[in-house]
Design a protein around this motif. Structure first.
Motif: not given
Length: 219
Positions: A55-57, A22, A47, A67-68, A204, A52-53, A59-60
């Motif tokens: 990593a996405e959280n 990300i 993803e 990087e995951w 999630r 990934y979940q 990053a947010s």
């Protein structure tokens, strides 16, 4: 296995790449290792999985790149997980490692004393091989006794073993630098859609939970 329990016997793992990036500044690096958390079984893409979940959280919440990577050992009990981790290159690059041992060991009635020793050796190895900034989040063992086709006596044994193995994880983390015991959120009613278990829903929630713990460490 019953009631849609998350197991390799009842669900397949994705066939896309178990890693990604990300984009963003000051990239953080994370690794998720384990039978369920690392494999992302039950969803069509990594993803949708825990790494990934997470990593996405992350990053947010931080505004940083992440990087995951997911790692699901071929042998899902602790010795197989330990062998896979020891064989990894670049452990020093990770900011966060999520280690999820124990479910298959409990279901296999592994002896606790030997399991604890194996876990302690693995945590010491990770403490020595990771960077000074790294944090190793070690998850407790969820109680899966309600999701297996066994009688009341065996179900009680599995439930007790889940608690005993989780206590061993907490004790090992308390003695090992850079490690932290985390109790993951349990399965909820919201994780069942039309009576079927939703892996994506659980992943999630787990990803958001892990990101909150990681963000707290970053200050």
């Amino acid at each position: 296995y019953a009631a849609g329990a998350p197991t390799r016997l009842s669900a397949a793992a994705p066939d896309d790449a178990p890693y990604g990036l990300i984009e963003g500044p000051r990239v953080l690096h994370l690794l998720v290792v384990g039978w369920l958390s690392g494999s992302s079984i039950g969803v069509q893409s990594y993803e949708l999985g825990v790494a990934y979940q997470f990593a996405e959280n992350l990053a947010s919440s931080t505004g940083r790149g992440v990087e995951w990577e997911s790692l699901a050992p071929d042998r899902p009990r602790l010795p197989g997980i330990a062998a896979s981790v020891r064989g990894l290159d670049g452990l020093g690059s990770f900011d966060f490692i999520v280690l999820s041992p124990g479910v298959m060991d409990v279901l296999s009635f592994a002896p606790l004393r030997l399991w604890r020793q194996e876990l302690e050796r693995l945590l010491v190895f990770l403490a020595e091989k990771t960077s000074s900034r790294a944090r190793v989040l070690v998850t407790g063992i969820p109680d899966v006794s309600g999701y297996v086709q066994v009688g009341p006596m065996v179900r009680s044994i599995l439930s007790d073993d889940s608690r005993r193995f989780s206590a061993a994880v907490a004790e090992a983390c308390a003695r090992t630098p850079k490690t932290e015991f985390v109790k993951m959120p349990p399965v909820e009613k919201s994780d069942f859609v039309d009576g079927a278990f939703s892996y994506a829903s659980l992943y999630r929630r787990w990803g958001a939970f892990l990101a909150s713990r990681a963000t707290a460490h970053l200050g």
